[in-house]
Design a protein around this motif. Sequence first.
Motif, PDB file in Angstrom:
ATOM      1  N   UNK A  88       4.630   0.619   1.890  1.00 54.99           N
ATOM      2  CA  UNK A  88       3.841   1.624   1.186  1.00 54.99           C
ATOM      3  C   UNK A  88       3.388   2.769   2.058  1.00 54.99           C
ATOM      4  N   UNK A  89       3.571   2.646   3.373  1.00 58.32           N
ATOM      5  CA  UNK A  89       3.216   3.731   4.279  1.00 58.32           C
ATOM      6  C   UNK A  89       1.817   3.670   4.840  1.00 58.32           C
ATOM      7  N   UNK A  90       1.159   2.498   4.781  1.00 59.96           N
ATOM      8  CA  UNK A  90      -0.218   2.416   5.256  1.00 59.96           C
ATOM      9  C   UNK A  90      -0.284   2.659   6.761  1.00 59.96           C
ATOM     10  N   UNK A 137       1.127   2.465  -2.195  1.00 62.82           N
ATOM     11  CA  UNK A 137       1.764   3.779  -2.326  1.00 62.82           C
ATOM     12  C   UNK A 137       0.803   4.800  -2.930  1.00 62.82           C
ATOM     13  N   UNK A 138       0.017   4.359  -3.934  1.00 63.98           N
ATOM     14  CA  UNK A 138      -0.898   5.280  -4.594  1.00 63.98           C
ATOM     15  C   UNK A 138      -1.961   5.802  -3.649  1.00 63.98           C
ATOM     16  N   UNK A 152      10.995  -2.387  -7.513  1.00 61.84           N
ATOM     17  CA  UNK A 152      10.942  -1.245  -6.596  1.00 61.84           C
ATOM     18  C   UNK A 152      10.500   0.024  -7.320  1.00 61.84           C
ATOM     19  N   UNK A 153       9.222   0.066  -7.692  1.00 66.12           N
ATOM     20  CA  UNK A 153       8.722   1.207  -8.462  1.00 66.12           C
ATOM     21  C   UNK A 153       8.630   2.455  -7.600  1.00 66.12           C
ATOM     22  N   UNK A 154       8.118   2.298  -6.378  1.00 73.21           N
ATOM     23  CA  UNK A 154       7.927   3.435  -5.491  1.00 73.21           C
ATOM     24  C   UNK A 154       8.838   3.319  -4.279  1.00 73.21           C
ATOM     25  N   UNK A 155       9.522   4.383  -3.873  1.00 72.16           N
ATOM     26  CA  UNK A 155      10.316   4.323  -2.664  1.00 72.16           C
ATOM     27  C   UNK A 155       9.423   4.247  -1.436  1.00 72.16           C
ATOM     28  N   UNK A 156       9.878   3.632  -0.347  1.00 67.94           N
ATOM     29  CA  UNK A 156       9.073   3.580   0.863  1.00 67.94           C
ATOM     30  C   UNK A 156       8.775   4.988   1.368  1.00 67.94           C
TER      31      UNK A 156
END
Length: 329
Positions: free
Chosen positions: A59-61, A241-242, A5-9
């Motif tokens: 990731x929010x796409x 995420x990026x 879990x590198x990036x939070x949602x």
Amino acid sequence: MSVVPVNPPLDRDASFLGAADGGKVTLSGVIPPVCTPLTPDFEVDTGSLTRLVDHLLDGGVDGLFVLGSSSEAAFLPDRHRRTVLDTVLRHVAGQVPVLAGVIDMTAPRVLSHVEAALDAGAGGIVATAPFYTRTHPAEIAVHFRTIAKRAGVPLYAYDLPVSVHTKLDASLLLDLAAEGVLAGLKDSSGDDGGLRRVILGRRNRDLPSFAVLTGSELTVDAALWMGADGVVPGLGNVDPHGYVRLYRAAKRGDWAAARDEQERLFRLFDLVRVGGPRMGGSSSALGAFKAALHLRGIIAYPTTALPQIALDSEEIARVGKYLADAALI
């Protein structure tokens, strides 16, 4: 193997789903072309596919594109294509728009894919110009008009001259947009001047609902600055995420942050070259995407479709180094 879990949602802002204009909606944001996970015996790995979809949504796409180049659509038999459509559409259940590639050589063949996409519930379809045959612009126009008439859902042109061997002319695209045939463009031509010509033409011809999406992972900040509406990044499978951070920075006018994120992704993109000279670019790039997803614990196997050449253990280890350098594992 568990997902790190590198990036939070990220919370998905409804404003990023498109700007309404005259009753129409312009598709915008980050819309990854979803990879197709395969088992070692080359069947669609539906469990891995749903995990990948969840990874992208987390990731929010803003949408998903199935059965494009990064999906290995050209390698998949029709039953595999249908499995991908049914699995993704059922799992997404309306959370974001889903576009379906209906790519094939000529309009009669494309129309059979259109029927499958509509049966599965796709919200839009994506088609290239005809290929294999030598095609005149007038015939390309007939091709897109024929597809749009049958489909009854938004049709997006996919400009991919490296594979189709035809460059879609800006004036043709804009004429078809003015007719109501095309809802937008996915530009993977590598022609930044041509992309700008489409964006300027859209403005000059007052076609604000015609969506312009770049397919270049490496120049997203520049495309958004020119006025593109979003990006369809193959590398977005690995790091959604990026790309969402990049897009949102651009939308709020923070171009320095957008550039910094683009440069990080630029460095990460070098993983597509790990296959080196012993294989083709498709084998190397798609193998690297799948190896990265496997190393991140998202898909079970890094299998690519035949006749692509698989990455070896040393090449997969090099993919892992790129992920580590990008703080993704």
